[in-house]
Structures are given as structure tokens and as C-alpha cells.
Design a protein around this motif. Structure first.
Motif, PDB file in Angstrom:
ATOM      1  N   SER A   1      -9.669  15.671  -3.386  1.00  0.00           N
ATOM      2  CA  SER A   1      -9.321  14.337  -2.878  1.00  0.00           C
ATOM      3  C   SER A   1      -8.907  13.444  -4.036  1.00  0.00           C
ATOM      4  CB  SER A   1     -10.514  13.727  -2.132  1.00  0.00           C
ATOM      5  OG  SER A   1     -11.580  13.495  -3.018  1.00  0.00           O
ATOM      6  N   ASN A   2      -8.191  12.381  -3.692  1.00  0.00           N
ATOM      7  CA  ASN A   2      -7.795  11.418  -4.725  1.00  0.00           C
ATOM      8  C   ASN A   2      -8.054   9.997  -4.208  1.00  0.00           C
ATOM      9  OD1 ASN A   2      -5.653  10.803  -3.006  1.00  0.00           O
ATOM     10  ND2 ASN A   2      -4.086  11.760  -4.267  1.00  0.00           N
ATOM     11  N   ALA A   3      -7.667   9.013  -5.001  1.00  0.00           N
ATOM     12  CA  ALA A   3      -7.930   7.612  -4.647  1.00  0.00           C
ATOM     13  C   ALA A   3      -7.236   7.224  -3.341  1.00  0.00           C
ATOM     14  CB  ALA A   3      -7.482   6.701  -5.783  1.00  0.00           C
ATOM     15  N   ALA A   4      -6.053   7.768  -3.089  1.00  0.00           N
ATOM     16  CA  ALA A   4      -5.341   7.454  -1.841  1.00  0.00           C
ATOM     17  C   ALA A   4      -6.096   7.979  -0.629  1.00  0.00           C
ATOM     18  CB  ALA A   4      -3.922   8.028  -1.882  1.00  0.00           C
ATOM     19  N   ASP A   5      -6.727   9.148  -0.760  1.00  0.00           N
ATOM     20  CA  ASP A   5      -7.532   9.700   0.334  1.00  0.00           C
ATOM     21  C   ASP A   5      -8.715   8.779   0.642  1.00  0.00           C
ATOM     22  OD1 ASP A   5      -6.019  12.158   0.584  1.00  0.00           O
ATOM     23  OD2 ASP A   5      -7.036  12.869  -1.210  1.00  0.00           O
ATOM     24  N   VAL A   6      -9.390   8.314  -0.415  1.00  0.00           N
ATOM     25  CA  VAL A   6     -10.545   7.429  -0.242  1.00  0.00           C
ATOM     26  C   VAL A   6     -10.104   6.118   0.398  1.00  0.00           C
ATOM     27  CG1 VAL A   6     -12.334   6.113  -1.471  1.00  0.00           C
ATOM     28  CG2 VAL A   6     -11.848   8.483  -2.134  1.00  0.00           C
ATOM     29  N   THR A   7      -9.004   5.558  -0.072  1.00  0.00           N
ATOM     30  CA  THR A   7      -8.485   4.306   0.487  1.00  0.00           C
ATOM     31  C   THR A   7      -8.127   4.481   1.965  1.00  0.00           C
ATOM     32  OG1 THR A   7      -7.651   3.589  -1.665  1.00  0.00           O
ATOM     33  CG2 THR A   7      -6.642   2.577   0.271  1.00  0.00           C
ATOM     34  N   PHE A   8      -7.522   5.608   2.290  1.00  0.00           N
ATOM     35  CA  PHE A   8      -7.167   5.908   3.681  1.00  0.00           C
ATOM     36  C   PHE A   8      -8.412   5.928   4.554  1.00  0.00           C
ATOM     37  CE2 PHE A   8      -6.734   9.456   6.815  1.00  0.00           C
ATOM     38  CZ  PHE A   8      -5.821   8.857   7.683  1.00  0.00           C
TER      39      PHE A   8
ATOM     40  N   THR B   1       1.426   2.974   9.638  1.00  0.00           N
ATOM     41  CA  THR B   1       1.819   2.675   8.256  1.00  0.00           C
ATOM     42  C   THR B   1       0.787   3.212   7.269  1.00  0.00           C
ATOM     43  OG1 THR B   1       3.043   0.714   8.944  1.00  0.00           O
ATOM     44  CG2 THR B   1       2.350   0.801   6.637  1.00  0.00           C
ATOM     45  N   MET B   2      -0.506   2.996   7.566  1.00  0.00           N
ATOM     46  CA  MET B   2      -1.571   3.508   6.698  1.00  0.00           C
ATOM     47  C   MET B   2      -1.525   5.035   6.629  1.00  0.00           C
ATOM     48  SD  MET B   2      -4.560   0.960   8.126  1.00  0.00           S
ATOM     49  CE  MET B   2      -5.931   1.778   7.337  1.00  0.00           C
ATOM     50  N   ALA B   3      -1.280   5.666   7.767  1.00  0.00           N
ATOM     51  CA  ALA B   3      -1.225   7.134   7.811  1.00  0.00           C
ATOM     52  C   ALA B   3      -0.027   7.662   7.028  1.00  0.00           C
ATOM     53  CB  ALA B   3      -1.171   7.608   9.259  1.00  0.00           C
ATOM     54  N   ARG B   4       1.096   6.955   7.082  1.00  0.00           N
ATOM     55  CA  ARG B   4       2.275   7.386   6.307  1.00  0.00           C
ATOM     56  C   ARG B   4       2.003   7.295   4.810  1.00  0.00           C
ATOM     57  NH1 ARG B   4       6.385   4.764  10.480  1.00  0.00           N
ATOM     58  NH2 ARG B   4       6.802   6.634  11.697  1.00  0.00           N
TER      59      ARG B   4
ATOM     60  N   ASP C   1       0.882   9.768  -0.436  1.00  0.00           N
ATOM     61  CA  ASP C   1       0.097   9.595  -1.662  1.00  0.00           C
ATOM     62  C   ASP C   1      -1.192  10.413  -1.711  1.00  0.00           C
ATOM     63  OD1 ASP C   1       2.067   7.750  -2.203  1.00  0.00           O
ATOM     64  OD2 ASP C   1       0.802   5.987  -1.852  1.00  0.00           O
ATOM     65  N   GLY C   2      -1.718  10.821  -0.560  1.00  0.00           N
ATOM     66  CA  GLY C   2      -2.986  11.554  -0.523  1.00  0.00           C
ATOM     67  C   GLY C   2      -2.802  13.006  -0.919  1.00  0.00           C
TER      68      GLY C   2
ATOM     69  N   ALA D   1      -7.095  18.028   4.808  1.00  0.00           N
ATOM     70  CA  ALA D   1      -7.565  17.632   6.140  1.00  0.00           C
ATOM     71  C   ALA D   1      -7.256  16.165   6.425  1.00  0.00           C
ATOM     72  CB  ALA D   1      -9.058  17.908   6.281  1.00  0.00           C
ATOM     73  N   ALA D   2      -7.305  15.313   5.398  1.00  0.00           N
ATOM     74  CA  ALA D   2      -6.970  13.896   5.581  1.00  0.00           C
ATOM     75  C   ALA D   2      -5.486  13.735   5.891  1.00  0.00           C
ATOM     76  CB  ALA D   2      -7.356  13.091   4.342  1.00  0.00           C
ATOM     77  N   LYS D   3      -4.669  14.518   5.209  1.00  0.00           N
ATOM     78  CA  LYS D   3      -3.229  14.464   5.484  1.00  0.00           C
ATOM     79  C   LYS D   3      -2.933  14.971   6.902  1.00  0.00           C
ATOM     80  CE  LYS D   3      -0.423  15.555   2.054  1.00  0.00           C
ATOM     81  NZ  LYS D   3       0.318  14.762   1.095  1.00  0.00           N
ATOM     82  N   GLN D   4      -3.676  15.981   7.326  1.00  0.00           N
ATOM     83  CA  GLN D   4      -3.510  16.503   8.678  1.00  0.00           C
ATOM     84  C   GLN D   4      -3.907  15.438   9.709  1.00  0.00           C
ATOM     85  OE1 GLN D   4      -5.770  20.076   9.381  1.00  0.00           O
ATOM     86  NE2 GLN D   4      -4.943  20.373  11.422  1.00  0.00           N
ATOM     87  N   MET D   5      -5.014  14.736   9.454  1.00  0.00           N
ATOM     88  CA  MET D   5      -5.424  13.656  10.358  1.00  0.00           C
ATOM     89  C   MET D   5      -4.386  12.543  10.365  1.00  0.00           C
ATOM     90  SD  MET D   5      -8.728  11.076  10.406  1.00  0.00           S
ATOM     91  CE  MET D   5      -9.967  12.273  10.876  1.00  0.00           C
ATOM     92  N   ALA D   6      -3.840  12.222   9.203  1.00  0.00           N
ATOM     93  CA  ALA D   6      -2.822  11.176   9.119  1.00  0.00           C
ATOM     94  C   ALA D   6      -1.617  11.523   9.998  1.00  0.00           C
ATOM     95  CB  ALA D   6      -2.392  10.963   7.667  1.00  0.00           C
ATOM     96  N   GLN D   7      -1.184  12.772   9.955  1.00  0.00           N
ATOM     97  CA  GLN D   7      -0.057  13.193  10.788  1.00  0.00           C
ATOM     98  C   GLN D   7      -0.421  13.101  12.270  1.00  0.00           C
ATOM     99  OE1 GLN D   7       3.256  14.095   9.691  1.00  0.00           O
ATOM    100  NE2 GLN D   7       3.411  13.549  11.858  1.00  0.00           N
TER     101      GLN D   7
END
Length: 194
Positions: free
Chosen positions: A41-48, A155-158, A163-164, A168-174
Motif C-alpha cells: 500500500s502507499n499514501a494514496a491507498d491510505v488517503t482513499f 472522483t476519489m475512486a479515479r 495513484d494507489g 484490492a483497493a484499486k479493485q474496489m475503486a473500479q
């Protein structure tokens, strides 16, 4: 013959390395999974995750008003669908934050958060107006505010997708983009009928 010996030596070396890695009975040390999760994970994942939790909580708060206040059965059904989808996502997001050693993203007073805090969040005044409305007025306000709210989530998910890095977070974002964009289209159609 030289090739066979070289091949045998290579096999022996690989086997020795593999066996050395299994010195603790073949199981990784207990801290390995957590550190692997943190590394993924990175900072973008945490922010998301931290941003999406209060965002989802407010959508649920809005949706829980619909059974008593909405006139349209379609609005009631949509509100139930939103609550059913976003509740489990909140639990997942909180789980990730715990795994990553990050603080929670929940806010105890979601209606106090304004539009400047994160995209689409209702102000306290908007929440009060929604709480005080009934019937067709509630339906219209709910749809208009939830469209704006969903657009903020998309917008947050994009941002998470670009950036993430946590898969799994990217999958949830989609999934949020796909689901909430479809709900936006449905809500716009319902507004056009009123």
C-alpha cells in the motif's frame, strides 16, 4: 557430461536455498503478512480509505432517511441498494487501515463536513433540509444531493486508480466507479421523470 554436472549443481544449489528458507517449519514468520500488506500500500491507498469511509457513512445516513420520507418506491429501493453496497465496503476499508497501521477515516459528525473537505459531501444545512423534507420534495433533494455525492466518490475512486498501488483497493475503486456511475444515471433518469 559437463552439462549434466552443471545442471545437477544448479539443482542442488536451488534445493539448498529452498530448504534454508524452510528452517522454521516452512511457515513464514508471523509478522511477514502484515509487512507484505504494508509494502503493497502507499499514501494514496491510505488517503482513499480514510476519505471513502466518512463519504460512505454519509451516503448511508442519507439513505436511512428514505424509508420514512421518500414518496417514490424507486427512491426507497435505490436508498436500500446504496446502504447495502456501502456498509460492507466501510468494513473492508477499516480492515485495510488496521492492516496498514493507519488511523481511522471515520468522522462522528458527517453532516458537519462541507463540500471543501471531500467531493460531494453534504453540508450540515443540506442534511437538515433533507431531514426536514418529505414526499416528492425529499425525493428530488435526495436524488440531487446523492448525484453530487456519488460524483465525488467517483472522483476519489479515479484518484485511487491512478495513484494507489494496493490491488484490492484499486479493485474496489473500479467497482465504486462502475456501481455509482450506474446509480447516477438511474438518479438522473428519475429526476427527469419528476
Amino acid at each position: 557430461m559437463k552439462r549434466t554436472r552443471a545442471f545437477a549443481a544448479a539443482i542442488t544449489a536451488v534445493a539448498a536455498i529452498a530448504l534454508a528458507g524452510c528452517g522454521n517449519g516452512g511457515t513464514p514468520p508471523p509478522e511477514a503478512p502484515a509487512s507484505q500488506e504494508q509494502a503493497a500500500s502507499n499514501a494514496a491507498d491510505v488517503t482513499f480509505a480514510q476519505g471513502m469511509i466518512p463519504h460512505h457513512e454519509q451516503a448511508i445516513e442519507m439513505s436511512r432517511l428514505a424509508p420514512e420520507r421518500a414518496e417514490s418506491q424507486q427512491v426507497k429501493d435505490l436508498a436500500k441498494q446504496i446502504e447495502a453496497a456501502q456498509g460492507p465496503e466501510i468494513a473492508t476499508l477499516n480492515g485495510w487501515l488496521g492492516e496498514w497501521g493507519a488511523g481511522p477515516g471515520s468522522s462522528t459528525d458527517h453532516s458537519a463536513m462541507g463540500h471543501g473537505d471531500m467531493g460531494g459531501m453534504m453540508t450540515g444545512d443540506e442534511m437538515k433540509q433533507l431531514e426536514q423534507s418529505k414526499g416528492a420534495e425529499f425525493d428530488r433533494m435526495f436524488l440531487e444531493l446523492m448525484i453530487k455525492h456519488h460524483e465525488g466518490a467517483v472522483t476519489m475512486a479515479r484518484t485511487e486508480l491512478s495513484d494507489g498501488q494496493f490491488p484490492a483497493a484499486k479493485q474496489m475503486a473500479q467497482q465504486i466507479i462502475d456501481t455509482q456511475q450506474a446509480e447516477i444515471d438511474t438518479m438522473r433518469a428519475l429526476l427527469s421523470q419528476s
